[in-house]
Design a protein around this motif. Structure first.
Motif, mmCIF file in Angstrom:
data_model
loop_
_atom_site.group_PDB
_atom_site.id
_atom_site.type_symbol
_atom_site.label_atom_id
_atom_site.label_comp_id
_atom_site.label_asym_id
_atom_site.label_seq_id
_atom_site.Cartn_x
_atom_site.Cartn_y
_atom_site.Cartn_z
ATOM 1 N N ASP A 93 0.843 -1.196 0.000
ATOM 2 C CA ASP A 93 0.000 0.000 0.000
ATOM 3 C C ASP A 93 0.881 1.250 0.000
ATOM 4 O O ASP A 93 1.872 1.314 0.722
ATOM 5 C CB ASP A 93 -0.880 -0.001 1.253
ATOM 6 C CG ASP A 93 -1.664 1.281 1.388
ATOM 7 O OD1 ASP A 93 -2.480 1.564 0.491
ATOM 8 O OD2 ASP A 93 -1.440 2.027 2.352
ATOM 9 N N ASN A 181 -7.345 14.602 1.408
ATOM 10 C CA ASN A 181 -6.631 15.216 0.287
ATOM 11 C C ASN A 181 -7.430 16.447 -0.158
ATOM 12 O O ASN A 181 -8.369 16.359 -0.944
ATOM 13 C CB ASN A 181 -6.478 14.211 -0.855
ATOM 14 C CG ASN A 181 -5.657 14.796 -1.991
ATOM 15 O OD1 ASN A 181 -5.505 16.016 -2.106
ATOM 16 N ND2 ASN A 181 -5.115 13.928 -2.819
ATOM 17 N N TRP A 215 -1.847 14.871 5.777
ATOM 18 C CA TRP A 215 -2.176 13.979 4.658
ATOM 19 C C TRP A 215 -0.895 13.345 4.172
ATOM 20 O O TRP A 215 -0.024 14.026 3.603
ATOM 21 C CB TRP A 215 -2.867 14.730 3.505
ATOM 22 C CG TRP A 215 -3.318 13.774 2.423
ATOM 23 C CD1 TRP A 215 -2.782 13.615 1.183
ATOM 24 C CD2 TRP A 215 -4.387 12.812 2.505
ATOM 25 N NE1 TRP A 215 -3.441 12.626 0.492
ATOM 26 C CE2 TRP A 215 -4.429 12.114 1.280
ATOM 27 C CE3 TRP A 215 -5.294 12.459 3.505
ATOM 28 C CZ2 TRP A 215 -5.351 11.102 1.021
ATOM 29 C CZ3 TRP A 215 -6.212 11.448 3.246
ATOM 30 C CH2 TRP A 215 -6.235 10.792 2.011
ATOM 31 N N LEU A 219 -2.157 4.986 3.283
ATOM 32 C CA LEU A 219 -3.228 4.637 4.215
ATOM 33 C C LEU A 219 -2.705 3.986 5.497
ATOM 34 O O LEU A 219 -3.186 4.277 6.589
ATOM 35 C CB LEU A 219 -4.218 3.705 3.500
ATOM 36 C CG LEU A 219 -5.398 3.194 4.307
ATOM 37 C CD1 LEU A 219 -6.285 4.325 4.781
ATOM 38 C CD2 LEU A 219 -6.212 2.190 3.478
ATOM 39 N N TYR A 235 -11.418 9.516 2.956
ATOM 40 C CA TYR A 235 -11.254 9.449 1.512
ATOM 41 C C TYR A 235 -12.663 9.239 0.962
ATOM 42 O O TYR A 235 -13.133 8.124 0.807
ATOM 43 C CB TYR A 235 -10.280 8.369 1.024
ATOM 44 C CG TYR A 235 -9.696 8.842 -0.314
ATOM 45 C CD1 TYR A 235 -10.532 9.213 -1.361
ATOM 46 C CD2 TYR A 235 -8.336 8.988 -0.491
ATOM 47 C CE1 TYR A 235 -10.018 9.717 -2.545
ATOM 48 C CE2 TYR A 235 -7.814 9.491 -1.676
ATOM 49 C CZ TYR A 235 -8.672 9.850 -2.697
ATOM 50 O OH TYR A 235 -8.166 10.359 -3.869
ATOM 51 N N ARG A 247 -11.748 6.060 -3.490
ATOM 52 C CA ARG A 247 -10.511 5.553 -4.096
ATOM 53 C C ARG A 247 -10.102 4.207 -3.516
ATOM 54 O O ARG A 247 -9.494 3.385 -4.173
ATOM 55 C CB ARG A 247 -9.383 6.556 -3.838
ATOM 56 C CG ARG A 247 -7.972 6.045 -4.027
ATOM 57 C CD ARG A 247 -7.101 7.104 -4.626
ATOM 58 N NE ARG A 247 -5.713 6.751 -4.821
ATOM 59 C CZ ARG A 247 -5.255 5.763 -5.588
ATOM 60 N NH1 ARG A 247 -6.087 4.954 -6.212
ATOM 61 N NH2 ARG A 247 -3.959 5.576 -5.729
ATOM 62 N N ARG A 249 -10.125 0.472 -1.760
ATOM 63 C CA ARG A 249 -10.806 -0.769 -2.095
ATOM 64 C C ARG A 249 -11.346 -1.419 -0.816
ATOM 65 O O ARG A 249 -10.700 -1.420 0.223
ATOM 66 C CB ARG A 249 -9.856 -1.735 -2.830
ATOM 67 C CG ARG A 249 -9.731 -1.498 -4.323
ATOM 68 C CD ARG A 249 -9.292 -0.136 -4.754
ATOM 69 N NE ARG A 249 -8.043 0.307 -4.174
ATOM 70 C CZ ARG A 249 -6.868 0.250 -4.783
ATOM 71 N NH1 ARG A 249 -6.782 -0.196 -6.005
ATOM 72 N NH2 ARG A 249 -5.763 0.696 -4.199
ATOM 73 N N GLU A 253 -8.463 -2.946 1.755
ATOM 74 C CA GLU A 253 -8.067 -1.688 2.392
ATOM 75 C C GLU A 253 -9.091 -1.322 3.475
ATOM 76 O O GLU A 253 -8.772 -1.280 4.658
ATOM 77 C CB GLU A 253 -7.904 -0.570 1.350
ATOM 78 C CG GLU A 253 -6.732 -0.850 0.410
ATOM 79 C CD GLU A 253 -6.495 0.200 -0.660
ATOM 80 O OE1 GLU A 253 -5.312 0.502 -0.922
ATOM 81 O OE2 GLU A 253 -7.459 0.703 -1.274
HETATM 82 O O1 F6P Z 1 -3.856 2.524 -2.000
HETATM 83 C C1 F6P Z 1 -4.328 3.755 -2.225
HETATM 84 C C2 F6P Z 1 -3.537 4.904 -1.606
HETATM 85 O O2 F6P Z 1 -2.181 4.900 -1.984
HETATM 86 C C3 F6P Z 1 -3.647 5.004 -0.074
HETATM 87 O O3 F6P Z 1 -2.559 4.435 0.588
HETATM 88 C C4 F6P Z 1 -3.750 6.488 0.157
HETATM 89 O O4 F6P Z 1 -4.553 6.775 1.292
HETATM 90 C C5 F6P Z 1 -4.394 7.011 -1.102
HETATM 91 O O5 F6P Z 1 -4.159 6.069 -2.121
HETATM 92 C C6 F6P Z 1 -3.872 8.348 -1.531
HETATM 93 O O6 F6P Z 1 -4.603 8.789 -2.601
HETATM 94 P P1 F6P Z 1 -4.409 10.247 -3.276
HETATM 95 O O7 F6P Z 1 -3.072 10.177 -3.972
HETATM 96 O O8 F6P Z 1 -5.561 10.361 -4.207
HETATM 97 O O9 F6P Z 1 -4.424 11.279 -2.200
#
Ligand code: F6P
Ligand code: MN
Length: 326
Positions: A93, A181, A215, A219, A235, A247, A249, A253
């Motif tokens: 991850d 984000n 942020w 994850l 998210y 975003r 899964r 996740e």
């Molecule tokens: O696996 C998805 C992931 O990498 C998570 O670890 C993380 O929370 C998220 O995507 C980050 O997404 P973004 O780049 O859209 O902020």
């Protein structure tokens, strides 16, 4: 079933020791680049994603596992059809963060095999008997949800053993820290915007306190921070193409992170429903995830009750509709 579950966790831990060494070697391991492949959810695969996937699968072959569903493959792979457990796994991850030397991890979810393998993965998250994540950061840590409680183990690099380092972690009920984000703000629903606006209003707003924001984009690292010092992570679904279910899964996740949060006294929801009550319709199904300190998660749920959803059904966007916070 518990004995079999422990065998699976031990097998994963052995693989995690090796993966942690590879991650720590960085560019010296010679596997920093992109593999040229795309995973089933459309993410670009790095060579290290594929190495992590292979390591975890090989480990699971030595354990009582009927099938493994990985982020890196379209469908579950049958290992030993007669074995009692099934595993869903995100082998690495946050791997996009590796080039920045930021913590990444392996997330896993273990559940008893139902009457057949496929239906096992379509059961709700409450079917999980254990879940956890390995975090490859300044320390390699295993966060383990087992027997209704959450413990932490730190890898001792001198002995290659995971040593119990924190028992029965409890997520603080209240928090003054949020994670989202924020670059996606213009795509959020009124409910999400409403909650974040309350946090940003600080002591002058209706939450009556100043907030800090984090942020990481990884994850596992966000979940660990929340376990240690509280917080709420969002998210959400948003209006970008492909993000109407968020975003993250569900199976490898949201479900395992939700089990960790709940067993540590926190909460996890999609804004309306407890994550652990949700069942996947497809192996790589996405889901909005709000998790962390219970009061904050409940407040986000309450705001969702008051405003109309971003999408009414799976194919009817409702951007033009006004909600309480629009
Ligand atoms: O696996 C998805 C992931 O990498 C998570 O670890 C993380 O929370 C998220 O995507 C980050 O997404 P973004 O780049 O859209 O902020
Ligand atoms: Mn991931």
């Amino acid at each position: 079933m518990r004995a079999a579950t422990v065998v699976v966790i031990e097998a994963l831990a052995l693989a995690a020791v090796e993966l942690s060494r590879t991650v720590a070697a960085g560019s010296l391991a010679g596997i920093g680049g992109e593999s040229g492949g795309i995973n089933p959810d459309g993410d670009r695969q790095r060579t290290i994603d594929i190495v992590a996937d292979r390591l975890m699968r090989e480990a699971l072959r030595t354990a009582p596992v009927a099938a493994v569903l990985s982020e890196e493959a379209e469908l579950p792979e049958t290992l030993d059809a007669d074995a009692p457990l099934c595993v869903a796994i995100d082998p690495l991850d946050g791997s996009a963060n590796l080039e920045n030397n930021i913590s990444v991890g392996t997330i896993f979810s273990i559940r008893p095999k139902a009457h057949d393998i496929i239906s096992t993965f379509f059961e709700p998250g409450t079917a999980q008997c254990a879940a956890g994540c390995f975090i490859y950061g300044p320390q390699t840590i295993l966060v383990l949800a087992l027997d209704q409680c959450v413990d932490c183990f730190t890898l001792d690099p001198r002995t290659n053993e995971f040593v119990l380092s924190a028992c029965d972690l409890r997520v603080s009920q209240d928090t003054s820290e949020f994670a989202i984000n924020a670059s996606n703000r213009r795509h959020w629903s009124g409910a999400v915007r409403g909650f974040i606006d309350q946090c940003l209003a600080g002591v002058d707003g209706e939450r009556g306190q100043d907030f800090n924001m984090r942020w990481i984009g990884s994850l596992v690292a966000e979940a660990y921070r929340i376990l240690i010092r509280g917080g709420v992570f969002l998210y959400p679904a948003d209006a970008r193409q492909g993000y109407r279910e968020g975003r993250l899964r569900l199976l490898y996740e949201a479900h395992p992170i939700a089990l960790i949060m709940e067993w540590a006294g926190g909460a996890a929801s999609d804004g309306r429903t407890r994550i652990l009550e949700l069942s996947a319709r497809t192996p790589h199904q996405r889901v909005p995830l709000i998790m962390g300190s219970t009061r904050a998660v409940r407040d986000v749920d309450a705001i969702h009750q008051k405003v109309e959803p971003l999408f009414e059904s799976s194919d009817a966007p409702l951007f033009a509709r006004r909600g309480l916070f629009r």
